[in-house]
Design a protein around this motif. Structure first.
Motif, PDB file in Angstrom:
ATOM      1  N   ASN A   1     154.309  68.975  40.419  1.00 33.04           N
ATOM      2  CA  ASN A   1     155.390  69.879  40.057  1.00 33.04           C
ATOM      3  C   ASN A   1     156.709  69.139  40.259  1.00 33.04           C
ATOM      4  O   ASN A   1     156.719  67.970  40.676  1.00 33.04           O
ATOM      5  CB  ASN A   1     155.319  71.144  40.905  1.00 33.04           C
ATOM      6  CG  ASN A   1     154.109  72.002  40.555  1.00 33.04           C
ATOM      7  OD1 ASN A   1     153.840  72.282  39.385  1.00 33.04           O
ATOM      8  ND2 ASN A   1     153.348  72.411  41.563  1.00 33.04           N
ATOM      9  N   GLU A   2     157.838  69.788  39.988  1.00 34.03           N
ATOM     10  CA  GLU A   2     159.117  69.076  40.008  1.00 34.03           C
ATOM     11  C   GLU A   2     159.356  68.383  41.345  1.00 34.03           C
ATOM     12  O   GLU A   2     159.304  69.000  42.404  1.00 34.03           O
ATOM     13  CB  GLU A   2     160.275  70.024  39.719  1.00 34.03           C
ATOM     14  CG  GLU A   2     161.606  69.293  39.657  1.00 34.03           C
ATOM     15  CD  GLU A   2     162.718  70.120  39.037  1.00 34.03           C
ATOM     16  OE1 GLU A   2     163.888  69.765  39.221  1.00 34.03           O
ATOM     17  OE2 GLU A   2     162.410  71.124  38.358  1.00 34.03           O
ATOM     18  N   PRO A   3     159.607  67.060  41.310  1.00 31.48           N
ATOM     19  CA  PRO A   3     159.816  66.301  42.546  1.00 31.48           C
ATOM     20  C   PRO A   3     161.074  66.739  43.289  1.00 31.48           C
ATOM     21  O   PRO A   3     162.046  67.221  42.699  1.00 31.48           O
ATOM     22  CB  PRO A   3     159.951  64.861  42.040  1.00 31.48           C
ATOM     23  CG  PRO A   3     159.271  64.854  40.716  1.00 31.48           C
ATOM     24  CD  PRO A   3     159.551  66.197  40.114  1.00 31.48           C
ATOM     25  N   GLN A   4     161.040  66.539  44.589  1.00 30.42           N
ATOM     26  CA  GLN A   4     162.170  66.859  45.464  1.00 30.42           C
ATOM     27  C   GLN A   4     162.779  65.561  45.983  1.00 30.42           C
ATOM     28  O   GLN A   4     162.081  64.728  46.570  1.00 30.42           O
ATOM     29  CB  GLN A   4     161.691  67.695  46.658  1.00 30.42           C
ATOM     30  CG  GLN A   4     160.948  68.962  46.295  1.00 30.42           C
ATOM     31  CD  GLN A   4     161.901  70.138  46.053  1.00 30.42           C
ATOM     32  OE1 GLN A   4     163.076  70.075  46.389  1.00 30.42           O
ATOM     33  NE2 GLN A   4     161.370  71.192  45.466  1.00 30.42           N
ATOM     34  N   LEU A   5     164.076  65.390  45.779  1.00 28.76           N
ATOM     35  CA  LEU A   5     164.763  64.212  46.288  1.00 28.76           C
ATOM     36  C   LEU A   5     164.998  64.359  47.787  1.00 28.76           C
ATOM     37  O   LEU A   5     165.619  65.332  48.228  1.00 28.76           O
ATOM     38  CB  LEU A   5     166.094  64.018  45.565  1.00 28.76           C
ATOM     39  CG  LEU A   5     166.993  62.887  46.071  1.00 28.76           C
ATOM     40  CD1 LEU A   5     166.301  61.537  45.947  1.00 28.76           C
ATOM     41  CD2 LEU A   5     168.329  62.887  45.315  1.00 28.76           C
ATOM     42  N   LEU A   6     164.531  63.378  48.563  1.00 31.70           N
ATOM     43  CA  LEU A   6     164.693  63.425  50.012  1.00 31.70           C
ATOM     44  C   LEU A   6     165.906  62.635  50.483  1.00 31.70           C
ATOM     45  O   LEU A   6     166.517  62.982  51.485  1.00 31.70           O
ATOM     46  CB  LEU A   6     163.429  62.874  50.693  1.00 31.70           C
ATOM     47  CG  LEU A   6     162.120  63.602  50.366  1.00 31.70           C
ATOM     48  CD1 LEU A   6     160.960  62.929  51.073  1.00 31.70           C
ATOM     49  CD2 LEU A   6     162.210  65.070  50.751  1.00 31.70           C
ATOM     50  N   GLY A   7     166.245  61.561  49.770  1.00 31.95           N
ATOM     51  CA  GLY A   7     167.388  60.737  50.162  1.00 31.95           C
ATOM     52  C   GLY A   7     167.031  59.271  50.136  1.00 31.95           C
ATOM     53  O   GLY A   7     165.881  58.891  49.918  1.00 31.95           O
ATOM     54  N   ASN A   8     168.038  58.426  50.352  1.00 28.64           N
ATOM     55  CA  ASN A   8     167.779  56.991  50.394  1.00 28.64           C
ATOM     56  C   ASN A   8     167.474  56.556  51.820  1.00 28.64           C
ATOM     57  O   ASN A   8     167.465  57.368  52.758  1.00 28.64           O
ATOM     58  CB  ASN A   8     168.953  56.205  49.801  1.00 28.64           C
ATOM     59  CG  ASN A   8     170.255  56.446  50.550  1.00 28.64           C
ATOM     60  OD1 ASN A   8     170.271  56.640  51.768  1.00 28.64           O
ATOM     61  ND2 ASN A   8     171.374  56.434  49.823  1.00 28.64           N
ATOM     62  N   SER A   9     167.234  55.272  52.010  1.00 27.38           N
ATOM     63  CA  SER A   9     166.817  54.765  53.320  1.00 27.38           C
ATOM     64  C   SER A   9     167.857  55.037  54.392  1.00 27.38           C
ATOM     65  O   SER A   9     167.523  55.435  55.520  1.00 27.38           O
ATOM     66  CB  SER A   9     166.541  53.258  53.231  1.00 27.38           C
ATOM     67  OG  SER A   9     165.448  53.001  52.395  1.00 27.38           O
ATOM     68  N   THR A  10     169.131  54.834  54.057  1.00 25.69           N
ATOM     69  CA  THR A  10     170.187  55.050  55.043  1.00 25.69           C
ATOM     70  C   THR A  10     170.272  56.511  55.438  1.00 25.69           C
ATOM     71  O   THR A  10     170.416  56.841  56.626  1.00 25.69           O
ATOM     72  CB  THR A  10     171.538  54.572  54.488  1.00 25.69           C
ATOM     73  OG1 THR A  10     171.445  53.184  54.155  1.00 25.69           O
ATOM     74  CG2 THR A  10     172.651  54.782  55.509  1.00 25.69           C
ATOM     75  N   GLU A  11     170.193  57.403  54.462  1.00 23.01           N
ATOM     76  CA  GLU A  11     170.286  58.831  54.741  1.00 23.01           C
ATOM     77  C   GLU A  11     169.136  59.327  55.609  1.00 23.01           C
ATOM     78  O   GLU A  11     169.305  60.231  56.424  1.00 23.01           O
ATOM     79  CB  GLU A  11     170.314  59.617  53.431  1.00 23.01           C
ATOM     80  CG  GLU A  11     171.577  59.393  52.615  1.00 23.01           C
ATOM     81  CD  GLU A  11     171.461  59.928  51.190  1.00 23.01           C
ATOM     82  OE1 GLU A  11     172.508  60.180  50.565  1.00 23.01           O
ATOM     83  OE2 GLU A  11     170.318  60.082  50.700  1.00 23.01           O
ATOM     84  N   ILE A  12     167.956  58.731  55.445  1.00 22.50           N
ATOM     85  CA  ILE A  12     166.776  59.202  56.168  1.00 22.50           C
ATOM     86  C   ILE A  12     166.558  58.439  57.471  1.00 22.50           C
ATOM     87  O   ILE A  12     166.278  59.040  58.515  1.00 22.50           O
ATOM     88  CB  ILE A  12     165.523  59.089  55.274  1.00 22.50           C
ATOM     89  CG1 ILE A  12     165.666  60.000  54.057  1.00 22.50           C
ATOM     90  CG2 ILE A  12     164.256  59.438  56.059  1.00 22.50           C
ATOM     91  CD1 ILE A  12     164.574  59.830  53.020  1.00 22.50           C
ATOM     92  N   PHE A  13     166.701  57.116  57.420  1.00 22.54           N
ATOM     93  CA  PHE A  13     166.341  56.299  58.577  1.00 22.54           C
ATOM     94  C   PHE A  13     167.546  55.697  59.303  1.00 22.54           C
ATOM     95  O   PHE A  13     167.376  55.058  60.348  1.00 22.54           O
ATOM     96  CB  PHE A  13     165.422  55.156  58.133  1.00 22.54           C
ATOM     97  CG  PHE A  13     164.105  55.617  57.572  1.00 22.54           C
ATOM     98  CD1 PHE A  13     163.073  56.019  58.398  1.00 22.54           C
ATOM     99  CD2 PHE A  13     163.899  55.650  56.192  1.00 22.54           C
ATOM    100  CE1 PHE A  13     161.859  56.440  57.878  1.00 22.54           C
ATOM    101  CE2 PHE A  13     162.687  56.067  55.658  1.00 22.54           C
ATOM    102  CZ  PHE A  13     161.668  56.474  56.503  1.00 22.54           C
ATOM    103  N   GLY A  14     168.761  55.874  58.770  1.00 17.82           N
ATOM    104  CA  GLY A  14     169.935  55.271  59.378  1.00 17.82           C
ATOM    105  C   GLY A  14     170.268  55.876  60.734  1.00 17.82           C
ATOM    106  O   GLY A  14     169.863  56.992  61.066  1.00 17.82           O
ATOM    107  N   ALA A  15     171.018  55.107  61.518  1.00 18.48           N
ATOM    108  CA  ALA A  15     171.444  55.589  62.824  1.00 18.48           C
ATOM    109  C   ALA A  15     172.270  56.859  62.654  1.00 18.48           C
ATOM    110  O   ALA A  15     173.160  56.929  61.804  1.00 18.48           O
ATOM    111  CB  ALA A  15     172.266  54.510  63.530  1.00 18.48           C
ATOM    112  N   GLY A  16     171.963  57.864  63.447  1.00 17.89           N
ATOM    113  CA  GLY A  16     172.688  59.128  63.364  1.00 17.89           C
ATOM    114  C   GLY A  16     172.191  60.057  62.293  1.00 17.89           C
ATOM    115  O   GLY A  16     172.770  61.128  62.070  1.00 17.89           O
ATOM    116  N   SER A  17     171.126  59.691  61.585  1.00 18.17           N
ATOM    117  CA  SER A  17     170.582  60.569  60.544  1.00 18.17           C
ATOM    118  C   SER A  17     170.064  61.859  61.156  1.00 18.17           C
ATOM    119  O   SER A  17     169.485  61.864  62.244  1.00 18.17           O
ATOM    120  CB  SER A  17     169.450  59.860  59.799  1.00 18.17           C
ATOM    121  OG  SER A  17     168.769  60.757  58.946  1.00 18.17           O
TER     122      SER A  17
END
Length: 330
Positions: free
Chosen positions: A239-255
């Motif tokens: 079904n329609e994919p969901q955007l989770l974010g890029n590497s910085t947004e997900i794994f970056g410090a302070g995410s």
């Protein structure tokens, strides 16, 4: 797979905020230049070992006549012979034969670090995020290994172009190779069939051949209307994919997406790439089983992570006809 309450909330908010902004299929992202591969990434087999190290493509005389050949052979034929050919898993390339000079050339586009490394990342001790070795590139080398392509595959004459058109194509190959740098294994659709909606196109050896033929057509090439060519696709259905974010947004410090980061790492731990490409078929079966049972898949595309809500038929290897440019299908 179970999702934490935090992950579910993030997915809902992303769906509400970005549904209208997303474009389908997602355009494959182009880059200004090709980055150096990570030192961590190692190839089991050297990339383009007989090609020119500088990427130089010979210049043809404008009036030369050059045959264009569609080349197909089973993936990993050097190890398995025709085994994967019986499953319709073929590698695609293009050959050129200069009728005036007798020169032969082959061009193909494939992974720098083998297929499984392009499909799934590595878990590296001390790294906050998955490590990807997913670059692909074009290779052009002298000669056409007729025995290789004829043994279990095909060599098909599709067009004859001029030397001038070949030189235009050489410029196109450089531009395409320098700006399209990441291999994408999977095509993702919402269903199976001619009316299916495509969420993501694959970017692999077959798509390189299709792009190259389209470029030739813009330069004036006329294709043989009697030739029919099929191409292998590794397809996922969701079904329609969901955007989770890029590497910085997900794994970056302070995410604030720690739950999403945890879910991604847990998922990819099931598919850690192996050193030997021989294990890919075994891993492919495991992937199919996983997406059917859990009905979830995480896709890495355009340096962004996407959640695919999987649906029947979940995954399939297809081998379908795609007409040559300017040729109307029967």
């Amino acid at each position: 797979m179970e999702f934490s309450a935090g992950s579910v909330l993030v997915l809902v908010l992303l769906g509400l905020c970005s549904a209208e902004a997303l474009q389908w299929p997602q355009p494959y992202r182009r880059y200004a230049s090709r980055p150096k591969a990570l030192p961590f990434c190692k190839a089991a087999f050297p990339f383009c070992p007989t090609g020119d190290s500088t990427g130089k493509i010979p210049v043809m005389a404008d009036t030369d006549q050059i045959e264009v050949l569609a080349l197909k052979a089973p993936v990993w034929e050097f190890k398995y012979g025709d085994l994967l050919g019986t499953l319709k898993i073929f590698h695609d390339a293009v050959g050129f034969r200069n009728l005036q000079t007798g020169q032969n050339f082959t061009t193909e586009w494939y992974e720098l670090f083998q297929l499984f490394n392009c499909s799934f990342p590595h878990e590296v001790a001390g790294a906050r995020e998955p490590v990807w070795c997913n670059q692909g590139a074009a290779c052009l080398y002298v000669g056409i290994t007729d025995n290789h392509w004829k043994a279990n595959g095909t060599i098909t004459l599709v067009s004859t172009i001029t030397g001038h058109q070949f030189n235009q194509l050489a410029d196109w190959i450089h531009q395409d190779n320098n700006t399209g740098i990441y291999y994408e294994t999977f095509q993702v659709d919402d269903s199976d069939g001619p009316s299916a909606k495509v969420w993501f196109w694959s970017y692999d050896c077959a798509s390189y051949v299709l792009r190259l033929f389209d470029a030739m057509h813009t330069f004036g090439a006329v294709f043989n209307k009697d030739v029919k060519l099929n191409y292998t696709r590794m397809r996922l259905y969701s079904n329609e994919p969901q955007l989770l974010g890029n590497s910085t947004e997900i794994f970056g410090a302070g995410s604030n997406k720690t739950d999403t980061a945890s879910d991604l790492m847990k998922f990819y731990s099931n598919f850690t790439p192996m050193a030997k490409t021989l294990t890919f078929a075994e891993h492919l079966l495991k992937i199919f089983e996983y997406v059917v049972l859990e009905e979830v898949f995480y896709l890495y595309y355009n340096n962004q992570y996407w959640l695919l809500p999987m649906k029947s038929p979940f995954a399939k290897i297809t081998y379908t006809e795609i007409p040559l440019p300017g040729v109307t299908p029967n």
